[in-house]
Design a protein around this motif. Structure first.
Motif, PDB file in Angstrom:
ATOM      1  N   GLY A  82      36.891  52.664  42.195  1.00 62.35           N
ATOM      2  CA  GLY A  82      38.051  53.482  41.826  1.00 62.35           C
ATOM      3  C   GLY A  82      39.317  53.000  42.499  1.00 62.35           C
ATOM      4  O   GLY A  82      40.389  52.960  41.884  1.00 62.35           O
ATOM      5  N   ALA A  83      39.208  52.612  43.766  1.00 64.19           N
ATOM      6  CA  ALA A  83      40.380  52.161  44.518  1.00 64.19           C
ATOM      7  C   ALA A  83      40.949  50.868  43.952  1.00 64.19           C
ATOM      8  O   ALA A  83      42.159  50.629  44.030  1.00 64.19           O
ATOM      9  CB  ALA A  83      40.022  51.983  45.987  1.00 64.19           C
ATOM     10  N   SER A  84      40.115  50.052  43.354  1.00 60.95           N
ATOM     11  CA  SER A  84      40.596  48.781  42.813  1.00 60.95           C
ATOM     12  C   SER A  84      41.537  48.992  41.630  1.00 60.95           C
ATOM     13  O   SER A  84      42.263  48.079  41.248  1.00 60.95           O
ATOM     14  CB  SER A  84      39.418  47.896  42.399  1.00 60.95           C
ATOM     15  N   GLN A  85      41.543  50.189  41.076  1.00 54.24           N
ATOM     16  CA  GLN A  85      42.395  50.496  39.931  1.00 54.24           C
ATOM     17  C   GLN A  85      43.715  51.141  40.342  1.00 54.24           C
ATOM     18  O   GLN A  85      44.509  51.526  39.497  1.00 54.24           O
ATOM     19  CB  GLN A  85      41.653  51.428  38.981  1.00 54.24           C
ATOM     20  N   VAL A  86      43.938  51.282  41.652  1.00 53.29           N
ATOM     21  CA  VAL A  86      45.114  51.992  42.159  1.00 53.29           C
ATOM     22  C   VAL A  86      45.993  51.030  42.945  1.00 53.29           C
ATOM     23  O   VAL A  86      45.509  50.234  43.742  1.00 53.29           O
ATOM     24  CB  VAL A  86      44.672  53.170  43.065  1.00 53.29           C
ATOM     25  N   HIS A  87      47.290  51.125  42.717  1.00 51.51           N
ATOM     26  CA  HIS A  87      48.272  50.358  43.491  1.00 51.51           C
ATOM     27  C   HIS A  87      48.840  51.291  44.556  1.00 51.51           C
ATOM     28  O   HIS A  87      49.319  52.388  44.225  1.00 51.51           O
ATOM     29  CB  HIS A  87      49.387  49.846  42.577  1.00 51.51           C
ATOM     30  N   GLU A  88      48.774  50.904  45.817  1.00 52.50           N
ATOM     31  CA  GLU A  88      49.268  51.731  46.913  1.00 52.50           C
ATOM     32  C   GLU A  88      50.650  51.282  47.340  1.00 52.50           C
ATOM     33  O   GLU A  88      50.908  50.090  47.444  1.00 52.50           O
ATOM     34  CB  GLU A  88      48.342  51.663  48.136  1.00 52.50           C
ATOM     35  N   ARG A  89      51.534  52.256  47.603  1.00 52.62           N
ATOM     36  CA  ARG A  89      52.891  51.974  48.086  1.00 52.62           C
ATOM     37  C   ARG A  89      53.232  52.878  49.248  1.00 52.62           C
ATOM     38  O   ARG A  89      53.063  54.089  49.165  1.00 52.62           O
ATOM     39  CB  ARG A  89      53.923  52.216  46.989  1.00 52.62           C
ATOM     40  N   LEU A  90      53.736  52.305  50.301  1.00 53.71           N
ATOM     41  CA  LEU A  90      54.228  53.026  51.470  1.00 53.71           C
ATOM     42  C   LEU A  90      55.744  52.874  51.468  1.00 53.71           C
ATOM     43  O   LEU A  90      56.256  51.757  51.443  1.00 53.71           O
ATOM     44  CB  LEU A  90      53.627  52.421  52.742  1.00 53.71           C
ATOM     45  N   VAL A  91      56.469  54.002  51.459  1.00 50.61           N
ATOM     46  CA  VAL A  91      57.927  53.965  51.322  1.00 50.61           C
ATOM     47  C   VAL A  91      58.564  54.827  52.408  1.00 50.61           C
ATOM     48  O   VAL A  91      58.116  55.949  52.657  1.00 50.61           O
ATOM     49  CB  VAL A  91      58.355  54.493  49.928  1.00 50.61           C
ATOM     50  N   HIS A  92      59.628  54.305  53.030  1.00 50.90           N
ATOM     51  CA  HIS A  92      60.344  55.069  54.041  1.00 50.90           C
ATOM     52  C   HIS A  92      61.252  56.094  53.375  1.00 50.90           C
ATOM     53  O   HIS A  92      61.953  55.782  52.409  1.00 50.90           O
ATOM     54  CB  HIS A  92      61.189  54.140  54.918  1.00 50.90           C
ATOM     55  N   GLY A  93      61.228  57.306  53.870  1.00 52.79           N
ATOM     56  CA  GLY A  93      62.125  58.343  53.378  1.00 52.79           C
ATOM     57  C   GLY A  93      61.449  59.692  53.348  1.00 52.79           C
ATOM     58  O   GLY A  93      60.260  59.830  53.643  1.00 52.79           O
ATOM     59  N   HIS A  94      62.215  60.698  52.996  1.00 54.15           N
ATOM     60  CA  HIS A  94      61.668  62.052  52.880  1.00 54.15           C
ATOM     61  C   HIS A  94      60.702  62.071  51.697  1.00 54.15           C
ATOM     62  O   HIS A  94      61.016  61.547  50.623  1.00 54.15           O
ATOM     63  CB  HIS A  94      62.790  63.059  52.658  1.00 54.15           C
ATOM     64  N   PRO A  95      59.529  62.674  51.865  1.00 56.02           N
ATOM     65  CA  PRO A  95      58.502  62.632  50.809  1.00 56.02           C
ATOM     66  C   PRO A  95      58.984  63.067  49.425  1.00 56.02           C
ATOM     67  O   PRO A  95      58.689  62.389  48.440  1.00 56.02           O
ATOM     68  CB  PRO A  95      57.413  63.568  51.334  1.00 56.02           C
ATOM     69  N   ALA A  96      59.717  64.169  49.336  1.00 57.45           N
ATOM     70  CA  ALA A  96      60.164  64.622  48.015  1.00 57.45           C
ATOM     71  C   ALA A  96      61.097  63.596  47.381  1.00 57.45           C
ATOM     72  O   ALA A  96      60.968  63.271  46.197  1.00 57.45           O
ATOM     73  CB  ALA A  96      60.847  65.986  48.121  1.00 57.45           C
ATOM     74  N   ASP A  97      62.028  63.044  48.165  1.00 60.74           N
ATOM     75  CA  ASP A  97      62.954  62.047  47.639  1.00 60.74           C
ATOM     76  C   ASP A  97      62.213  60.783  47.208  1.00 60.74           C
ATOM     77  O   ASP A  97      62.491  60.210  46.153  1.00 60.74           O
ATOM     78  CB  ASP A  97      64.006  61.685  48.686  1.00 60.74           C
ATOM     79  N   VAL A  98      61.277  60.346  48.037  1.00 61.31           N
ATOM     80  CA  VAL A  98      60.503  59.141  47.738  1.00 61.31           C
ATOM     81  C   VAL A  98      59.726  59.319  46.437  1.00 61.31           C
ATOM     82  O   VAL A  98      59.723  58.439  45.572  1.00 61.31           O
ATOM     83  CB  VAL A  98      59.553  58.797  48.903  1.00 61.31           C
ATOM     84  N   LEU A  99      59.076  60.468  46.276  1.00 58.94           N
ATOM     85  CA  LEU A  99      58.271  60.703  45.072  1.00 58.94           C
ATOM     86  C   LEU A  99      59.133  60.834  43.822  1.00 58.94           C
ATOM     87  O   LEU A  99      58.776  60.311  42.757  1.00 58.94           O
ATOM     88  CB  LEU A  99      57.376  61.926  45.257  1.00 58.94           C
TER      89      LEU A  99
END
Length: 149
Positions: A82-99
């Motif tokens: 399942g994980a192989s089908q997901v792209h992970e991103r780590l982004v700096h900022g407030h969670p609501a703004d980032v999303l």
């Protein structure tokens, strides 16, 4: 001219909470139904900036370690396949703004109803409430899987 339709992009907020784990599983199931791809997004802020942080990120922030923890979180929740089908991103900022920013051009944004935030007593959860109000695409707020616990 033969153009391929764009694959629907499903963005899901991941913060290590049981609610976000349920949201991640939901997003993967939905992506399977619509032939989409999942982008798991975790926001981070320098400790002291706000009450929320990426999974297991506390006093000593290491971006490389946080990225590894995000990948590990997705793998733990979905398994290796399942994980192989997901792209992970780590982004700096407030969670609501980032999303909200990450959801630009997405078919859907998926979040849990409550996250790891320091103010867990909030009715819906400040991040889920903010993205519901400001996201540029439909938002699904997934309640924790009560049958799992």
């Amino acid at each position: 001219m033969d153009t391929q339709p764009e694959v629907p992009r499903i963005v899901v907020g991941v913060d290590g909470s049981p609610s976000s784990q349920t949201a991640l599983r939901w997003a993967v199931r939905y992506a399977g139904l619509v032939g989409g791809r999942v982008e798991a997004v975790t926001a981070w802020e320098v400790p002291g900036e706000a009450s929320w942080s990426a999974p297991a990120v506390d006093a000593e922030f290491d971006e490389e370690e946080a990225q590894r923890l995000l990948v590990e979180e997705v793998r733990d929740v979905l398994g290796e396949d399942g994980a192989s089908q997901v792209h992970e991103r780590l982004v700096h900022g407030h969670p609501a703004d980032v999303l909200v920013d990450a959801a630009a051009g997405a078919e859907m944004l998926v979040v849990g109803s409550r996250g790891r935030g320091g103010f867990r007593r909030a009715l819906l959860g400040s991040v889920s409430q903010q993205v519901a109000l400001h996201a540029p695409c439909p938002v699904t707020i997934v309640r924790p899987d009560v049958s799992a616990g």
